[in-house]
Design a protein around this motif. Structure first.
Motif, mmCIF file in Angstrom:
data_model
loop_
_atom_site.group_PDB
_atom_site.id
_atom_site.type_symbol
_atom_site.label_atom_id
_atom_site.label_comp_id
_atom_site.label_asym_id
_atom_site.label_seq_id
_atom_site.Cartn_x
_atom_site.Cartn_y
_atom_site.Cartn_z
ATOM 1 N N LYS A 73 123.386 157.884 110.609
ATOM 2 C CA LYS A 73 123.658 157.199 109.344
ATOM 3 C C LYS A 73 122.586 157.584 108.358
ATOM 4 C CE LYS A 73 125.873 153.072 111.307
ATOM 5 N NZ LYS A 73 127.242 153.547 111.056
ATOM 6 N N VAL A 128 121.385 157.215 114.886
ATOM 7 C CA VAL A 128 122.697 156.554 114.765
ATOM 8 C C VAL A 128 123.630 157.296 113.807
ATOM 9 C CG1 VAL A 128 121.832 154.282 115.357
ATOM 10 C CG2 VAL A 128 121.766 155.044 112.989
ATOM 11 N N MET A 142 117.464 148.698 115.567
ATOM 12 C CA MET A 142 118.452 148.023 114.743
ATOM 13 C C MET A 142 118.365 146.513 114.907
ATOM 14 S SD MET A 142 119.397 150.663 113.379
ATOM 15 C CE MET A 142 120.432 149.925 112.153
ATOM 16 N N TYR A 200 122.811 147.797 105.968
ATOM 17 C CA TYR A 200 122.848 147.042 107.203
ATOM 18 C C TYR A 200 121.854 145.907 107.169
ATOM 19 C CZ TYR A 200 122.062 146.122 112.190
ATOM 20 O OH TYR A 200 121.901 145.539 113.400
ATOM 21 N N VAL A 227 118.209 152.466 119.950
ATOM 22 C CA VAL A 227 119.069 151.876 118.904
ATOM 23 C C VAL A 227 118.847 150.375 118.858
ATOM 24 C CG1 VAL A 227 121.468 151.420 118.259
ATOM 25 C CG2 VAL A 227 120.799 153.690 119.036
ATOM 26 N N ASN A 228 118.883 149.736 120.031
ATOM 27 C CA ASN A 228 118.790 148.281 120.069
ATOM 28 C C ASN A 228 117.437 147.815 119.499
ATOM 29 O OD1 ASN A 228 121.289 147.865 121.102
ATOM 30 N ND2 ASN A 228 120.622 147.981 123.261
#
Lengths: 138, 530
Positions: A77, A75, A46, A85, A42-43
């Protein structure tokens, strides 16, 4: 006997639902990263981490055919939310979305040639020149 | 100030308004405090909610900024928050310390009012990535609260003024003015003519109407009382005139005496009776009662003691020095405290008649001398006198004419009577004023010689009498007769101390004289002539 039956059931299910294969996150075999946690993934994707745990600058890649499935699995989404985002961050200039690639082959080419690149593809399409660091089950 | 107090004292409307305003004011202050308190609370809550709303608005952006430790985005977000009046300062601080932004004024982290929210990662809701702190602008909130309080206060003040004004108007319109009008009409009312008070229009059925009805009832009572009073007064005037006529014209003297014994009132009859000037004003020049009716001081006291004990008293007084004296009967009765009423009658005639009757009772009709009853009384008087003054002696002389029966037989009773009258007259002529002569019956006479204790005095008198008897008495028929007398004398105080005993002794002495040959006298001789 029971184990045999379970194996049979799994084999049957995998035969019945071939489209529901997992997404595999892959890196360059020489990146020095053996595997990533989901949080790391994720890190990286994103924009929070700019480097891989091994120290190489991270170059995340969005692979167009799997993009929607990937973000849903990572995530939870949809793409609109992901786009929104990144849209917020356009003006800050510090962060930018992953590089967009159109095909799996293009992704494979970048990953194999760049030790910091991180891509994803259907786990069934993983080839030996790619190192799988995380399987995202759908 | 004193003028205001005076106004409050004299104006119902003002007083009512002042009291109501005071009450409403006090209540208003209480309500105002409450209202301000709640308003402040509500403003506070509103601001809280607003802050909450602001935070909600920026939360997603804050999540991203914190997630990416994006200072630029965080600053953008803080400035956006600061553009609200309510926000004084903003702090964004990530937990790992990579991001720390303070925007706006100094943020005092010790304050209670600080508004803090934990910001989670946009992708992992359970992971807190940073803390967003907002310092609300207290001055702004206070200003809002003050504004609200001022509004509530102003509204209440206006309401108070409105209520006061309304109360003044209502009281003046519905209470004061009717009462004032009523008062003026009442003043102009001629109640004695039976005129009635009219209730103001619109007040006939309320309390003011009741007041008017009460006043009218009072007027009715008053008029009735006045009528009754007038009737009574007329009756009293008639009574007064009647009494005055009686007072002025009656033949009985009527008068009033006060406690000091002064006569203050007297009618014409009384004035005539006591020879007072008819014009004399007794109120200005009172006459002393005692001096008037009792110059010698026989009563010796004021009329008040005369009627002591509350009972009336009646007595008779003789007036004047001239003969015959006039007699007046006086009756005194208590009239009221300190006043006595008296009635005076002229009783001279009655007194004279009584005296004459009295005289008649003790008089011998034939000779005009005393009779036995008179003698008995006189003897009793003498006995009392002797007991009081034993030193004074008195002579008791019994006379019995000799052979008087023969004159009666020979010349008739008429001649006998004449003889008795003549000798009685002779005897009376010899006596002093204080001596007493009575005919006891027939030809028996008795003499009481007062203060005569010596025999020679008695003998001198008797000698003269016997000598007179020598002169023949001419009868109507022309016949002349002589008559003798036998006399017995006893001396009270010498022979005996008892009047009756003296009479007995004189009787014996008289018989002794008869036995001695008649026409002589004998004194009582102890142990002798018995």
């Amino acid at each position: 006997m029971i184990r045999v039956r379970c194996c049979l059931l799994v084999a049957l299910l995998s035969l019945v639902m071939p489209a529901m294969a997992d997404i595999a996150i892959v890196v360059n075999t020489g990146s020095g990263v053996s595997h990533l946690t989901r949080s790391d993934a994720v890190n990286i994707f994103m924009g929070r981490y700019r480097k891989l745990p091994s120290g190489n600058p991270a170059l995340p890649l969005d692979v167009a055919p799997f993009k929607a499935r990937f973000y849903r699995a990572l995530v939870n989404k949809n793409l609109a939310e992901i786009n929104s985002y990144w849209a917020r961050l356009v003006f800050s200039g510090e962060n930018s979305p992953p590089q967009q690639v159109a095909t799996v082959d293009e992704m494979r080419q970048i990953v194999t040639s760049n030790p910091g690149a991180v891509g994803y593809l259907d786990s069934r399409e993983v080839s030996p020149d790619l190192h799988v660091v995380l399987i995202l089950s759908e | 100030m004193s003028r205001l107090l005076m106004l409050l004292h004299t104006r119902l409307a003002l007083r009512t308004t002042a009291i109501i305003l005071l009450i409403v004011g006090l209540l208003g202050i209480a309500f105002l405090l409450l209202a301000v308190h709640f308003r402040a609370q509500s403003v506070h809550q509103e601001q809280q909610a607003r802050l909450e709303g602001l935070l909600n608005t920026v939360e997603r952006t804050a999540q991203i900024a914190c997630f990416l430790d994006d200072e630029q985005l965080a600053r953008e977000l803080a400035d956006g928050l600061l553009s609200n009046d309510i926000v004084h300062a903003v702090r964004v601080q990530s937990l790992d310390g990579k991001l720390s932004i303070d925007r706006g004024g100094a943020l005092d982290s010790a304050r209670d009012a600080l508004f803090t929210r934990e910001i989670a990662s946009p992708f992992e809701p359970r992971t807190t990535v940073c803390r967003l702190t907002i310092d609300p602008d207290q001055r702004y909130i206070d200003a809002l609260v003050g504004q609200a309080s001022r509004f509530v206060g102003g509204a209440l003040l206006l309401q108070l003024l409105g209520i006061g004004l309304c109360v003044v108007v209502v009281v003046v319109r519905y209470v004061t003015r009717p009462i004032t009008g009523l008062s003026q009409r009442l003043r102009a009312l001629e109640a004695e003519t039976g005129q009635k008070l009219q209730a103001p229009r619109g007040n006939r059925d309320d309390e003011i109407g009741q007041l008017v009805n009460s006043v009218n009832a009072m007027i009715d009572n008053l008029v009735q009382s006045l009528d009754a009073e007038r009737c009574l007064r007329l009756e009293r005037e008639v009574e007064e005139r009647r009494y005055r006529a009686i007072f002025d014209n009656v033949e009985t003297g009527i008068f009033e005496v006060d406690d000091d014994g002064a006569i203050r009132v007297a009618n014409p009859a009384f004035r005539r009776l006591f020879k007072l000037p008819a014009k004399r004003d007794l109120n200005l020049h009172p006459i002393d009662f005692a001096t008037l009716v009792d110059p010698e001081g026989t009563f010796g006291a004021s009329p008040a003691t005369v009627v002591a004990g509350g009972r009336g008293r009646q007595w008779e007084v003789a007036l004047g020095d001239e003969e015959p004296r006039r007699w007046v009967s006086l009756v005194l009765n208590p009239l009221e405290a300190g006043r006595l009423q008296g009635v005076a009658h002229d009783v001279t005639a009655r007194k004279r008649a009584a005296d004459a009757a009295e005289q008649l009772a003790v008089t011998d009709p034939l000779t005009g001398l005393g009779n036995r009853r008179g003698f008995d009384r006189r003897l009793a008087v003498m006995g009392r006198h002797h007991r009081l003054y034993p030193d004074r002696c008195h002579a008791l002389v019994l006379l019995d004419f000799d052979h008087f029966k023969q004159i009666n037989d020979a010349h008739g009773h008429h001649a006998g009577d004449r003889v008795l009258r003549l000798v009685g007259g002779e005897l009376a002529a010899l006596l002093r004023q204080r001596d007493y002569l009575a005919r006891l019956g027939g030809d028996e006479f008795v003499l009481l010689l007062e203060g005569c204790g010596r025999r020679d005095e008695v003998e001198a008198l008797l000698g003269r009498f016997v000598a007179r008897l020598q002169t023949p008495i001419a009868l109507e028929s022309g016949v002349e007769v002589t008559i003798g007398v036998s006399i017995g004398v006893a001396l009270l105080g010498v022979d005996t101390e008892e009047p009756q005993q003296a009479l007995l002794l004189a009787d014996r002495a008289m018989y002794a004289a008869k036995r001695a040959g008649r026409n002589t006298w004998r004194f009582h001789a102890p142990g002798g002539n018995g």
